[in-house]
Write a protein that holds these residues in place. Sequence first.
Motif, short mmCIF file in Angstrom:
data_model
loop_
_atom_site.label_atom_id
_atom_site.label_comp_id
_atom_site.label_asym_id
_atom_site.label_seq_id
_atom_site.Cartn_x
_atom_site.Cartn_y
_atom_site.Cartn_z
N SER A 219 -16.37 58.19 84.73
CA SER A 219 -16.66 58.07 82.78
C SER A 219 -15.85 57.30 82.82
N GLY A 220 -15.60 56.19 83.43
CA GLY A 220 -15.01 55.07 82.94
C GLY A 220 -15.76 53.95 82.25
N THR A 221 -16.72 53.56 82.47
CA THR A 221 -17.60 52.78 81.92
C THR A 221 -19.06 53.37 80.73
N ARG B 299 -2.21 44.41 92.07
CA ARG B 299 -3.08 45.62 90.86
C ARG B 299 -4.41 45.51 92.04
N ALA B 300 -4.58 47.03 91.99
CA ALA B 300 -6.10 47.06 92.68
C ALA B 300 -6.25 48.81 92.42
N PRO B 301 -8.05 48.61 92.45
CA PRO B 301 -8.23 49.95 91.93
C PRO B 301 -7.88 51.40 92.77
N TYR B 302 -8.40 52.54 92.31
CA TYR B 302 -7.87 53.52 92.85
C TYR B 302 -8.87 53.25 94.17
N LEU B 303 -9.72 53.21 94.52
CA LEU B 303 -10.61 53.55 95.82
C LEU B 303 -9.42 52.86 96.49
N ALA B 304 -9.07 51.42 96.31
CA ALA B 304 -8.06 50.90 97.25
C ALA B 304 -6.75 51.10 97.69
N MET B 305 -6.54 51.58 96.97
CA MET B 305 -4.88 52.19 96.45
C MET B 305 -3.94 53.00 97.76
N PRO B 306 -4.79 53.80 98.41
CA PRO B 306 -4.65 54.61 98.71
C PRO B 306 -3.81 53.78 100.74
N ARG B 307 -5.14 52.81 101.12
CA ARG B 307 -5.13 51.81 102.43
C ARG B 307 -3.79 51.31 102.32
N ILE B 308 -3.53 50.85 101.04
CA ILE B 308 -2.74 49.31 100.59
C ILE B 308 -1.63 50.28 100.93
N LEU B 309 -1.23 50.99 100.35
CA LEU B 309 -0.19 51.93 100.22
C LEU B 309 0.87 51.90 101.90
N SER B 310 -0.51 52.87 102.58
CA SER B 310 -0.09 52.89 104.29
C SER B 310 0.18 51.50 104.39
N GLN B 311 -0.84 50.49 104.50
CA GLN B 311 0.03 49.33 105.01
C GLN B 311 1.07 48.47 104.90
N SER B 312 1.65 48.83 103.61
CA SER B 312 2.46 47.45 102.50
C SER B 312 3.99 48.88 102.91
N ASP B 313 4.60 48.10 102.23
CA ASP B 313 6.17 47.97 101.43
C ASP B 313 5.54 48.96 99.92
N LEU B 314 4.23 48.42 99.12
CA LEU B 314 4.38 48.71 97.77
C LEU B 314 4.25 50.56 97.29
N VAL B 315 4.76 50.38 96.43
CA VAL B 315 5.10 52.24 95.71
C VAL B 315 3.41 51.56 94.71
N ALA B 316 3.86 53.15 94.13
CA ALA B 316 2.71 53.57 92.87
C ALA B 316 3.54 55.11 92.62
N LEU C 272 2.51 48.46 93.06
CA LEU C 272 0.84 48.38 93.08
C LEU C 272 0.80 49.35 91.89
N GLU C 273 0.04 48.28 90.70
CA GLU C 273 -0.49 49.24 89.96
C GLU C 273 -2.08 49.21 89.57
N ILE C 274 -2.24 50.33 89.40
CA ILE C 274 -3.53 51.24 89.16
C ILE C 274 -4.56 50.56 88.19
N SER C 275 -5.40 49.39 88.47
CA SER C 275 -5.86 48.74 88.06
C SER C 275 -7.56 49.90 87.13
N SER C 276 -7.47 50.00 87.63
CA SER C 276 -8.84 51.26 87.40
C SER C 276 -8.24 52.90 86.61
N SER C 277 -7.00 52.69 86.59
CA SER C 277 -6.90 53.92 85.54
C SER C 277 -6.56 53.57 84.45
N ARG C 278 -6.53 54.33 83.63
CA ARG C 278 -6.36 54.74 81.93
C ARG C 278 -4.63 55.95 82.03
N GLU C 279 -4.18 55.49 82.77
CA GLU C 279 -2.82 56.79 82.55
C GLU C 279 -1.93 55.64 82.11
N ASP C 280 -0.71 56.44 81.33
CA ASP C 280 -0.34 55.30 80.72
C ASP C 280 1.03 55.81 81.56
#
Length: 316
Positions: free
Chosen positions: A149-151, A241-258, A213-221
């Motif tokens: 629904s984003g677009t 910043r990254a979209p939801y689709l990329a978020m899980p792998r980025i978190l699992s392969q880095s020290d970033l948090v979301a 890691l900020e979710i760029s495709s999220s509209r949650e405040d």
Amino acid sequence: MRRSMLEMHSHHIYMLQMNWGAFDLNLLIVFDAVMQERNVTRAGQKIGLSQPAMSHALNRLRYMLKDQLFVRTPEGMVPTARAEQLAAPMRRALSEMQLALQPESFVAQQADRRFTIAVNNYAAVAVSPTLVAAAADAAPSVQLDLRPSGTLRIVDLLDRGELDLAIGSFADPGERFGLAHLLEDRFVLATRRDHPAEPGDRSPDAIAALAYLEISSSREDTGFIDDWLAEHGLARRIAHRAPYLAMPRILSQSDLVAILCRRIAAAYVPIDKLQLRELPCPSPPVTIGMLWHRRLENQPANTWLRALVAAVCHRL
């Protein structure tokens, strides 16, 4: 001798009636498909017509309406001002005809139709898998067409009858729409399982020291965490910043948090080896609801769909 105004008016009515009697209602379907797709080939595929048949139908429409209707450009078929003027009334007319011709009852096990549902990121991850499984079990021949629904201009699509339902977070949509509460969720902190940060340290200094890691495709405040840190004279560091689709792998392969909704984060825990941590401050609720046009309020098929969505969310 000049004709009277009454004679001219009668002649005009007769011409309208004559033209309407010769009008092929299938041409409305062709017009509507091209208006939606802005591409003759895709429009033909959507309604089951070949490209030559579509071109022939468009030429008939252009002749009857005395307008080019669509102009071919590198970006697709661009509607003329006359086509734009006709689009909404034609879509409403087709929608009303479809509603009128549908059965007065809906038997899920025997139904063979498609429902188009707009889903936000939350619903796509947390609701859609269970919803598709429930629909397949209750109505084997029903197809769910879930669209991000984003677009999308959801209100316009509901008005035009191009959506059966929307699932997400909605402000007051207006009286012509129905809105039902489905569920609530809260935010948590998501990290990889072996993250070096001390799991039990939820102090302001520890929370501010994390790389986010900020979710760029999220509209949650998620600004509530920034407000809490600001009260302690601290601020978050948004590293990437990254979209939801990329978020899980980025978190699992880095020290970033979301900062994520609990159900979304929980969906990725077994797949991408994530872990959830409670936040040190109160989380505002994330409210998910479903939205539909009130003209479908008592339509059996839409009533069944809404009941299915509500039952799925209740189980969640």
